[in-house]
Design a protein around this motif. Structure first.
Motif, PDB file in Angstrom:
ATOM      1  N   SER A 124      25.838  43.642  30.321  1.00 32.73           N
ATOM      2  CA  SER A 124      26.903  42.842  30.926  1.00 32.73           C
ATOM      3  C   SER A 124      26.514  42.385  32.331  1.00 32.73           C
ATOM      4  O   SER A 124      26.857  41.274  32.753  1.00 32.73           O
ATOM      5  CB  SER A 124      28.205  43.639  30.971  1.00 32.73           C
ATOM      6  N   THR A 125      25.764  43.224  33.055  1.00 29.48           N
ATOM      7  CA  THR A 125      25.305  42.848  34.397  1.00 29.48           C
ATOM      8  C   THR A 125      24.209  41.791  34.323  1.00 29.48           C
ATOM      9  O   THR A 125      24.212  40.820  35.091  1.00 29.48           O
ATOM     10  CB  THR A 125      24.767  44.090  35.144  1.00 29.48           C
ATOM     11  N   ASN A 138      26.731  48.439  30.076  1.00 32.20           N
ATOM     12  CA  ASN A 138      26.872  48.032  31.479  1.00 32.20           C
ATOM     13  C   ASN A 138      25.680  47.210  31.950  1.00 32.20           C
ATOM     14  O   ASN A 138      25.840  46.226  32.693  1.00 32.20           O
ATOM     15  CB  ASN A 138      27.027  49.274  32.361  1.00 32.20           C
ATOM     16  N   ILE A 139      24.483  47.613  31.508  1.00 31.86           N
ATOM     17  CA  ILE A 139      23.281  46.889  31.917  1.00 31.86           C
ATOM     18  C   ILE A 139      23.287  45.457  31.384  1.00 31.86           C
ATOM     19  O   ILE A 139      23.037  44.494  32.123  1.00 31.86           O
ATOM     20  CB  ILE A 139      22.021  47.642  31.424  1.00 31.86           C
ATOM     21  N   ILE A 196      19.616  48.105  37.883  1.00 31.70           N
ATOM     22  CA  ILE A 196      20.140  46.774  37.552  1.00 31.70           C
ATOM     23  C   ILE A 196      21.586  46.609  38.003  1.00 31.70           C
ATOM     24  O   ILE A 196      21.966  45.549  38.521  1.00 31.70           O
ATOM     25  CB  ILE A 196      20.002  46.529  36.035  1.00 31.70           C
ATOM     26  N   CYS A 197      22.393  47.641  37.824  1.00 30.48           N
ATOM     27  CA  CYS A 197      23.820  47.521  38.148  1.00 30.48           C
ATOM     28  C   CYS A 197      24.127  47.834  39.612  1.00 30.48           C
ATOM     29  O   CYS A 197      25.134  47.362  40.148  1.00 30.48           O
ATOM     30  CB  CYS A 197      24.642  48.446  37.242  1.00 30.48           C
ATOM     31  N   LYS A 198      23.273  48.648  40.264  1.00 26.18           N
ATOM     32  CA  LYS A 198      23.494  48.994  41.675  1.00 26.18           C
ATOM     33  C   LYS A 198      22.179  48.879  42.442  1.00 26.18           C
ATOM     34  O   LYS A 198      21.695  49.861  43.027  1.00 26.18           O
ATOM     35  CB  LYS A 198      24.044  50.419  41.783  1.00 26.18           C
ATOM     36  N   ASN A 249      25.219  38.241  33.867  1.00 28.51           N
ATOM     37  CA  ASN A 249      25.745  37.579  35.070  1.00 28.51           C
ATOM     38  C   ASN A 249      24.640  37.081  35.986  1.00 28.51           C
ATOM     39  O   ASN A 249      24.921  36.392  36.970  1.00 28.51           O
ATOM     40  CB  ASN A 249      26.649  38.546  35.848  1.00 28.51           C
ATOM     41  N   PHE A 250      23.376  37.447  35.674  1.00 32.37           N
ATOM     42  CA  PHE A 250      22.251  36.956  36.465  1.00 32.37           C
ATOM     43  C   PHE A 250      22.079  35.460  36.207  1.00 32.37           C
ATOM     44  O   PHE A 250      22.387  34.963  35.113  1.00 32.37           O
ATOM     45  CB  PHE A 250      20.949  37.663  36.068  1.00 32.37           C
ATOM     46  N   TYR A 283      20.019  51.746  34.643  1.00 30.73           N
ATOM     47  CA  TYR A 283      21.405  51.405  34.965  1.00 30.73           C
ATOM     48  C   TYR A 283      21.581  51.256  36.476  1.00 30.73           C
ATOM     49  O   TYR A 283      22.156  50.269  36.960  1.00 30.73           O
ATOM     50  CB  TYR A 283      22.334  52.486  34.423  1.00 30.73           C
ATOM     51  N   ARG A 297      16.285  37.447  34.903  1.00 25.93           N
ATOM     52  CA  ARG A 297      16.980  37.869  33.690  1.00 25.93           C
ATOM     53  C   ARG A 297      15.992  38.261  32.600  1.00 25.93           C
ATOM     54  O   ARG A 297      16.171  39.281  31.924  1.00 25.93           O
ATOM     55  CB  ARG A 297      17.899  36.752  33.206  1.00 25.93           C
TER      56      ARG A 297
END
Length: 307
Positions: A223-224, A220-221, A126-128, A227-228, A123, A234
């Motif tokens: 959904s992020t 969350n992962i 990938i998200c931060k 957006n790649f 998480y 991806r």
């Protein structure tokens, strides 16, 4: 008060696959091959991660700990099962059964929390991504792993003590492949409603809560990742996360079906099969899922073989 004559249990008989007398040798061979593959496969992952400096990252640090945990978790169950199949002596002492159950529950809780830690690592990565090196520093990684190994110990020792403080009387035939909570409660002659409630609460805390945290992380992962930009980035992110998700589904799916049911709905045949999933199948596929699907691990393996 009315006197009742009880034969108190001093040892149990783990029946295992007693109903398949002609297949004992074949089952021994199959489980021996599975156990050796678990030891070799997970041990190889540990060696690769330890020897390759490229893999000295939080993700592989957690994977190395997970592989070591899988070896320990399986070793609580399989050696005893192999001994029973080889010698046809299925007896296990009261204390040995308690020790097996205690370690089995502790290591099972550790696996739940370690899977959460691995999901949190993905998480953050990938998200931060910009904050990843700061958040997942060496100190936090060690704290997360130590916490995963230790936090389940007091609760599971308490659950084991609660179960074995119940009076066992009458039959000592444990219709399972190892000492487990529900089969043991079936052999008690007292009121087990409190034990069942306690076991249900423990399953929620150590099973469903970690599972929901993992699902939240992957929502969350995913959904992020969506957006790649379409491309290699991806695909690599999906490949890394899908490996972990496969292990999560295998482990939590079979364990939840087993422990979130009441004692009255216990079916020995079904529960034996389900128990093999979260004690044997998941550890066996761990090296395949994380190894063959991971290019960094394959490169590390090639380096070892070239030497």
């Amino acid at each position: 008060m009315e006197e009742r004559n009880f034969t108190f249990v001093e040892e149990f008989v783990i029946q295992g696959f007693y109903d398949l007398p002609n297949l004992q040798g074949l089952l021994f061979g199959i489980f021996m091959i599975i156990y050796m593959s678990i030891l070799i496969g997970n041990g190889l992952i540990i060696v690769i991660i330890k020897t390759d400096p490229v893999l000295h990252t939080p993700m592989y640090f957690f994977l190395g700990n997970f592989s070591f945990l899988e070896i320990c978790y399986t070793s609580v169950v399989l050696p005893r099962l192999l001994t029973n199949l080889w010698s046809q002596n299925r007896n296990i002492s009261f204390m040995a059964c308690a020790v097996q159950l205690c370690f089995f529950l502790i290591l099972g809780a550790t696996e739940c929390f370690l899977l959460v830690v691995m999901a949190y690592d993905r998480y953050v990565a990938i998200c931060k991504p910009l904050h990843y090196p700061v958040i997942m520093n060496q100190k936090l990684c060690i704290q997360l792993v130590v916490g995963a190994w230790l936090c389940g110990i007091p609760v599971q020792i308490g659950q084991t003590y609660q179960i074995f403080s119940m009076p066992f009387c009458g039959s000592n035939k444990l219709n399972h492949v190892f000492c487990d909570v529900i089969p043991l409660l079936k052999l008690t002659c007292g009121d087990t409603s409190l034990n069942e409630i306690y076991a249900f609460i423990v399953t929620l805390l150590f099973g469903m809560v970690p599972f929901l945290l993992i699902i939240w992380s992957y929502i969350n992962i995913i959904s992020t990742i969506l957006n790649f930009p379409v491309g290699v980035g991806r695909c690599k992110a999906f490949s890394t996360c899908s490996s972990h998700l496969i292990v999560v589904i295998l482990f939590f799916g079979s364990a939840s079906i087993t422990y979130l049911r009441r004692k009255s709905t216990y079916y020995p045949g079904l529960d034996k099969i389900l128990s093999l999933f979260y004690t044997i199948v998941t550890p066996m596929f761990n090296p395949l899922i994380y190894g063959l699907r991971n290019k960094d691990v394959i490169v590390g393996l090639k380096k070892i073989l070239s030497k």
